[in-house]
Design a protein around this motif. Structure first.
Motif, short mmCIF file in Angstrom:
data_model
loop_
_atom_site.label_atom_id
_atom_site.label_comp_id
_atom_site.label_asym_id
_atom_site.label_seq_id
_atom_site.Cartn_x
_atom_site.Cartn_y
_atom_site.Cartn_z
N LEU A 276 -1.87 -13.85 -5.93
CA LEU A 276 -1.16 -12.58 -5.73
C LEU A 276 -0.40 -12.19 -6.99
O LEU A 276 -0.48 -11.05 -7.46
N ALA A 277 0.32 -13.18 -7.56
CA ALA A 277 1.12 -12.88 -8.75
C ALA A 277 0.23 -12.48 -9.91
O ALA A 277 0.50 -11.50 -10.62
N SER A 278 -0.89 -13.23 -10.11
CA SER A 278 -1.74 -12.89 -11.26
C SER A 278 -2.43 -11.55 -11.05
O SER A 278 -2.59 -10.77 -11.99
N GLY A 279 -2.81 -11.25 -9.79
CA GLY A 279 -3.42 -9.95 -9.53
C GLY A 279 -2.46 -8.81 -9.78
O GLY A 279 -2.81 -7.81 -10.41
N LEU A 280 -1.21 -8.99 -9.30
CA LEU A 280 -0.21 -7.95 -9.53
C LEU A 280 0.06 -7.77 -11.01
O LEU A 280 0.20 -6.65 -11.52
N MET A 281 0.09 -8.91 -11.73
CA MET A 281 0.37 -8.82 -13.16
C MET A 281 -0.78 -8.11 -13.88
O MET A 281 -0.54 -7.27 -14.77
N GLY A 282 -2.02 -8.45 -13.50
CA GLY A 282 -3.15 -7.77 -14.13
C GLY A 282 -3.12 -6.28 -13.86
O GLY A 282 -3.32 -5.47 -14.78
N GLY A 283 -2.83 -5.90 -12.60
CA GLY A 283 -2.75 -4.48 -12.28
C GLY A 283 -1.65 -3.79 -13.06
O GLY A 283 -1.84 -2.69 -13.57
N LEU B 163 -7.45 -1.58 -8.34
CA LEU B 163 -7.64 -2.83 -9.10
C LEU B 163 -6.76 -3.94 -8.55
O LEU B 163 -7.21 -5.08 -8.36
N THR B 164 -5.50 -3.61 -8.27
CA THR B 164 -4.60 -4.63 -7.73
C THR B 164 -5.09 -5.13 -6.38
O THR B 164 -5.04 -6.33 -6.09
N ALA B 165 -5.59 -4.20 -5.55
CA ALA B 165 -6.09 -4.63 -4.24
C ALA B 165 -7.31 -5.52 -4.41
O ALA B 165 -7.44 -6.54 -3.72
N ALA B 166 -8.20 -5.16 -5.34
CA ALA B 166 -9.41 -5.96 -5.52
C ALA B 166 -9.07 -7.34 -6.06
O ALA B 166 -9.77 -8.32 -5.80
N LEU B 167 -7.97 -7.44 -6.85
CA LEU B 167 -7.61 -8.74 -7.41
C LEU B 167 -6.81 -9.58 -6.44
O LEU B 167 -6.94 -10.80 -6.41
N CYS B 168 -5.95 -8.94 -5.63
CA CYS B 168 -4.99 -9.72 -4.84
C CYS B 168 -5.52 -10.07 -3.46
O CYS B 168 -5.26 -11.16 -2.97
N ARG B 169 -6.17 -9.16 -2.79
CA ARG B 169 -6.49 -9.37 -1.40
C ARG B 169 -7.63 -10.36 -1.26
O ARG B 169 -8.54 -10.42 -2.10
N GLY B 170 -7.58 -11.15 -0.19
CA GLY B 170 -8.63 -12.13 0.04
C GLY B 170 -9.66 -11.66 1.03
O GLY B 170 -10.65 -12.34 1.27
#
Lengths: 102, 171
Positions: free
Chosen positions: B92-99, A19-26
Motif C-alpha cells: 500500500l505504501a509503495s503504491g501510494l508513493m509511486g502514485g 495508477l494508485t488503485a492498480a498498484l495498491c489494491r489486491g
C-alpha cells in the motif's frame, strides 16, 4: 491558467487515481478498473487537445472512438481472465495468484 | 463556461477516488459508473457529442454491466476468507508513493508548460463528417477494430468457459 491546463490537470488526476488503485489494491477487478480509468484519462487528453490545440482536423475524435473500442475489448478479456482465476483459486486476490511463478 | 467544467471535474475526480478506496466492490463499480458519466459530460462540454454518447453507450451501458456480472460471479467464499497477509502495508505504501511521485511529475510538467495559441471555439465535427472519415481514410482501421473486437470477445468466451476435461469442477 488556460482551459487546456485545467483539462490536463483533470486528466492527470484521473490517471494518478487509476495508477494508485492498480498498484495498491489486491482485488483483480479493482486493478482492471484502475487501468480503465487510466485509459479514460488518455482519451480525455485527446479530446482536450482536439478542442484547444491549434491543429486542424478531427483526428482526435476518431482516435478516441478507436480507443474506446479497444478498451471495450480489453475489459471483456480482462474480466474473462478474472473469472478464470476465480475458477482456479476460488477468490480473485492477486497476491495468491502465484501459480505461474515457477 | 468554467463553472460546468469545475462541477464535472470535481464530480469525476471525487467519485473515482472514493470508488478506488471502498471495500465493497459493488459500491465502487457503481461509483465508477458515475465517474464515467462525468467523463461523458466533459466530452459534451468540450463539444465532442458523438464521443460523449459513445462513452455512455460503451462504458456506462456495456462495461459497467460486464463489471457487475464479474463482481457477482466472483464472490469470495465465506469459509476461506482469511485476513490479509502482512506485506499489504508495504504494498500500500509503495503504491501510494509511486502514485504520488507520478502525480508530482505530471503536475510540475503541466504547470510549467506555457500554452499559447489554441482556438476559442470548438471545432465542429458532425456525425456526417465522422462517418465520412471512418468510411474513407480510416476504413482499414475500422475493419481492424471490428476484427479485434470479434477476436477479443471470442477469446473471452473461451477463457471464461469451464473446461470440458474437468467434469468434477464444481463450477
Amino acid at each position: 491558467m488556460s482551459p487546456l491546463h485545467l483539462c490536463l490537470l483533470l486528466s492527470a488526476g484521473l490517471f494518478c487515481i487509476g495508477l494508485t488503485a492498480a498498484l495498491c489494491r489486491g482485488n483483480a477487478i479493482l486493478v482492471l478498473l484502475g487501468i480503465e480509468l487510466m485509459l479514460n484519462a488518455a482519451n480525455l487528453n485527446f479530446i482536450a487537445f482536439w478542442r484547444y490545440g491549434s491543429g486542424s482536423g478531427s483526428t482526435g475524435v476518431v482516435f478516441v472512438l478507436f480507443s474506446i473500442a479497444v478498451a471495450a475489448a480489453e475489459a471483456a478479456v480482462g474480466l474473462a481472465l478474472v473469472i478464470a482465476v476465480y475458477r482456479h483459486q476460488r477468490n480473485i486476490r492477486l497476491q495468491e495468484a502465484t501459480r505461474l511463478k515457477g | 463556461m468554467l463553472l460546468p467544467f469545475i462541477i464535472i471535474a470535481s464530480l469525476t475526480l471525487a467519485s473515482a477516488a472514493v470508488a478506488m478506496m471502498l471495500r465493497n466492490l459493488i459500491h465502487s463499480a457503481l461509483l465508477l459508473v458515475l465517474s464515467w458519466t462525468g467523463i461523458a459530460g466533459f466530452y459534451l462540454w468540450a463539444g465532442a457529442e458523438f464521443v460523449a454518447f459513445a462513452q455512455i453507450l460503451v462504458y456506462v451501458g456495456a462495461i459497467s454491466m460486464v463489471v457487475l456480472f464479474a463482481v457477482l460471479l466472483t464472490r469470495p467464499a465465506r469459509d476461506v476468507d482469511s485476513p490479509l497477509p502482512a506485506p499489504t502495508v508495504i504494498r500500500l505504501a509503495s503504491g501510494l508513493m509511486g502514485g504520488a511521485m507520478v502525480a508530482s511529475v505530471l503536475l510540475t510538467a503541466i504547470l510549467a508548460t506555457r500554452i499559447t495559441g489554441g482556438r476559442a471555439h470548438a471545432p465542429s465535427v458532425t456525425v456526417r463528417d465522422l462517418g465520412a472519415l471512418l468510411a474513407g481514410p480510416h476504413a482499414a482501421s475500422l475493419l481492424a477494430a471490428g476484427v479485434i473486437l470479434t477476436v477479443a470477445l471470442l477469446g473471452a468466451i473461451i477463457i471464461a468457459a469451464p473446461s470440458p476435461r474437468n467434469p468434477e469442477d464444481p463450477s
